[in-house]
Design a protein around this motif. Structure first.
Motif, PDB file in Angstrom:
ATOM      1  N   VAL A   6       0.754  -1.404   0.319  1.00  0.00           N
ATOM      2  CA  VAL A   6       0.020   0.440  -0.446  1.00  0.00           C
ATOM      3  C   VAL A   6       0.733   1.247   0.334  1.00  0.00           C
ATOM      4  O   VAL A   6       0.853   2.362  -0.683  1.00  0.00           O
ATOM      5  N   THR A   7       1.663   1.472   0.860  1.00  0.00           N
ATOM      6  CA  THR A   7       3.299   2.564   0.800  1.00  0.00           C
ATOM      7  C   THR A   7       3.453   2.624  -0.724  1.00  0.00           C
ATOM      8  O   THR A   7       3.484   3.751  -1.532  1.00  0.00           O
ATOM      9  N   ASN A  49       0.608   4.059  -2.603  1.00  0.00           N
ATOM     10  CA  ASN A  49       0.672   5.861  -2.435  1.00  0.00           C
ATOM     11  C   ASN A  49       2.082   6.577  -3.142  1.00  0.00           C
ATOM     12  O   ASN A  49       1.724   7.651  -3.377  1.00  0.00           O
ATOM     13  N   ALA A  57       1.079   6.640  -7.025  1.00  0.00           N
ATOM     14  CA  ALA A  57      -0.236   7.451  -7.174  1.00  0.00           C
ATOM     15  C   ALA A  57       0.191   9.222  -6.883  1.00  0.00           C
ATOM     16  O   ALA A  57      -1.064  10.382  -6.805  1.00  0.00           O
ATOM     17  N   GLY A  58       0.965   9.249  -5.516  1.00  0.00           N
ATOM     18  CA  GLY A  58       0.762  10.823  -5.348  1.00  0.00           C
ATOM     19  C   GLY A  58       1.368  11.999  -6.093  1.00  0.00           C
ATOM     20  O   GLY A  58       0.529  12.750  -6.174  1.00  0.00           O
ATOM     21  N   ARG A  81       3.121  11.787   0.401  1.00  0.00           N
ATOM     22  CA  ARG A  81       3.710  10.958   0.539  1.00  0.00           C
ATOM     23  C   ARG A  81       4.946  10.376   1.030  1.00  0.00           C
ATOM     24  O   ARG A  81       4.264   9.119   2.458  1.00  0.00           O
ATOM     25  N   THR A  88       2.426   9.579   4.497  1.00  0.00           N
ATOM     26  CA  THR A  88       1.961   8.098   4.451  1.00  0.00           C
ATOM     27  C   THR A  88       2.739   7.270   4.737  1.00  0.00           C
ATOM     28  O   THR A  88       2.720   6.296   5.025  1.00  0.00           O
TER      29      THR A  88
END
Length: 597
Positions: free
Chosen positions: A362-363, A366, A369-370, A383, A386
């Protein structure tokens, strides 16, 4: 009879070797040779075709690759074959040192070396660093298992690699001296689960004379190509002086870029390697066990190799390979202590590992997608926030497992989760290397190991030139060419054109201006920035992107978090122009540069 049967361990080493060969040989010749690669390959080609060759300090590469060119012809794949094979051979080295490292650690190390992105990338470069590393360490391994004749041959080949072997030899020598100093007269590797005589051969018993004789014969025979190349050792003798001069010249590669490459490409090895270093110098760390002396020496080797690579002004990407091996050795020994399975605790650890793996995936999503959600600094802040939150959640999970079950279960689950997630990242980086070649090289994709600059349109350039030659003469190599560009990569792609002539870049006007229209060269090759205006009267021109370089104003890409996911940076390109005489085209008449038909 049972001593030579094939075991599961042998099968796994064979699998590691096959993986190493796959990652190093797949699409090996799809990418054009860079200028630095072409310089070495041209020397080998000159040796193969019998032209006078000024062999440089990398005699092993030139002689061995020249032999391949003699037998099979020259190509980009064959130019890179010996480094690729040496890189694959490196995977078998842990098998020779398994008594010193432990069977499990040696097996983990073999797969780590087979899949390491930096080693795979350097194995696919037509240069000597991987040959020096692979042949040298394999030779030391053969010496460790008491095969002195074979050891001398491979050590001799490593020494013949010349300049790339110097930092490795220097690092190993300094590490050995530091280890001896710390041992204070005791055996360098006492214990380690074997007899002292097995772990460290006695100087008086080991056949050092046999090793030295094998090294000498290898240097003499291979260095002179079995007498065919009497001057083959001239450049090799200058390796050490050239290396010393390198301490006064800056190569243009920032040290920070090499240092950032380690966590960027080897986060798995770095994380657990540092854990092993801490454990080696903290006697209370029980994961190290009886191999504390081995890990202390390997940690010294890694630190010394890292310092040499970072502070050497003429540093190159290939210098970093000497730091990868000790780092993976440390990580493999440390990870081998977490392979013991307890059925009840194993289920808890597997559940924790699965959760940590999910959090890190998941990290990563992210991070990817950031940049599409928010621009610039805001994206990086999101980023980082998260990343901090998810890592804190992983740490909290480990703490809860430790309180609810045991610290051993929690630590095992943490290590397994990190190994799975970081291992997937390493595997993705490794698989990208041959896939780039399969999809054609993309200039926007900037890897820190790249041997820049790389000619982007080399294949299109050669194809266009061949079409013009076939249309004009009936042969794809029969046209006359004048080249006013000094580039090893351009010399390489034109090696099969016998009627090519090279001139200084400033001489092109005098060559074309003083000739009658019928005497003008059929093909001219110039830089786009250096073209002569009058050429357009007698020639048609087409530009080709030749040198592509990352447009970096600092040691790192401008947006590192974006680069770590997509590996793209701004790129600047420089073009060359292929000028074809007008009468080569149907329906055109020839006009001289002065305008006279």
């Amino acid at each position: 009879m049972n001593a030579h049967r094939i075991t599961v361990e042998h099968t796994l080493y064979t699998l590691a070797l096959l993986v190493a060969l796959l990652t190093r040989l797949l699409n090996l010749g799809s990418t054009p040779l860079s200028d630095s690669e072409a310089g070495q390959a041209l020397q080998a080609w000159q040796v193969a075709v019998g032209q006078p060759a000024d062999v440089g300090p990398q005699s092993a590469y030139v002689v061995l690759t020249g032999g391949l060119f003699m037998l099979l012809g020259s190509s980009e794949a064959l130019a890179r074959l010996w480094p690729a094979l040496a890189g694959a051979l490196l995977v078998l080295t842990p098998f020779l040192f398994r008594r010193l490292l432990g069977n499990k650690a040696a097996l983990l190390l073999a797969f780590g070396l087979a899949l390491d992105p930096w080693l795979v990338a350097m194995s696919r470069v037509a240069d000597g660093p991987m040959m020096a590393l692979g042949f040298g360490l394999f030779g030391l391994g053969l010496a460790f298992v008491w095969l002195p004749s074979l050891a001398g041959i491979f050590i001799g080949l490593a020494l013949l690699c010349g300049l790339p072997a110097v930092p490795g030899l220097l690092g190993l020598t300094l590490a050995w001296l530091a280890g001896r100093l710390l041992a204070r007269g005791r055996p360098l590797f006492p214990g380690n689960g074997t007899q002292a005589s097995d772990a460290e051969p006695n100087d008086r018993q080991f056949a050092w004379k046999t090793v030295l004789l094998s090294v000498g014969f290898t240097l003499l025979l291979v260095g002179t190509m079995f007498g065919r190349l009497p001057n083959g050792l001239n450049g090799w003798i200058e390796s050490l002086p050239i290396y010393l001069v390198g301490w006064t010249r800056f190569s243009g590669l920032p040290a920070l870029r090499l240092m950032v490459a380690i966590p960027s490409y080897q986060p798995l090895g770095l994380l657990f390697g540092l854990a092993a270093v801490a454990g080696a110098w903290l006697p209370s760390e029980r994961e190290i066990g009886s191999r504390i002396a081995v890990l202390r020496w390997i940690s010294l080797w890694w630190i010394i190799a890292l310092v040499l690579a970072a502070f050497y002004p003429s540093r190159q990407p290939g210098d970093l390979v000497w730091t990868v091996i000790p780092l993976w050795c440390l990580a493999a020994v440390w990870l081998s202590n977490f392979t013991h399975l307890n059925r009840e605790a194993c289920l808890v650890s597997l559940g924790q590992a699965a959760l940590i793996f999910t959090l890190l995936v998941v990290t990563w999503l992210n991070l990817a997608a950031g940049g599409f959600i928010l621009p610039g600094l805001q994206a990086n802040l999101v980023r980082l926030a998260t990343l901090a939150g998810l890592l804190s959640l992983a740490g909290l999970t480990t703490l809860l497992v430790a309180l609810g079950w045991s610290w051993d279960s929690a630590r095992r689950g943490l290590v397994w989760g990190l190994t799975a997630s970081l291992g997937l990242y390493v595997l993705a980086n490794t698989w990208t290397i041959p896939r780039i070649n399969a999809d054609q090289w993309r200039p926007a994709r900037q890897e820190l190991w790249s041997t820049l600059p790389i000619p982007g349109d080399a294949d299109l350039f050669v194809s266009t030139l061949g079409d013009l030659a076939e249309w004009s003469t009936g042969r794809r190599d029969g046209i006359d060419i004048v080249v006013a560009v000094d580039s090893p990569s351009l010399h390489w792609v034109l090696r099969d054109f016998p009627r090519v002539r090279y001139v200084e870049e400033g001489e092109i006007n005098s060559i074309t201006g003083g000739l009658a229209s019928g005497e003008l060269p059929s093909i001219l090759v110039t830089r786009l920035s250096g073209q002569a205006p009058q050429l357009s009267a007698a020639y048609r021109g087409q530009d080709f992107s030749w040198w592509s370089l990352p447009d970096l104003n600092s040691a790192l890409p401008p947006d590192y978090l974006h680069w770590i996911v997509f590996r793209d940076t701004p790129v600047t390109s420089e073009q060359i122009v292929l000028w074809a005489r007008s009468d080569l085209f149907l329906g055109d008449s020839l006009v001289s540069p002065e305008g006279t038909e």
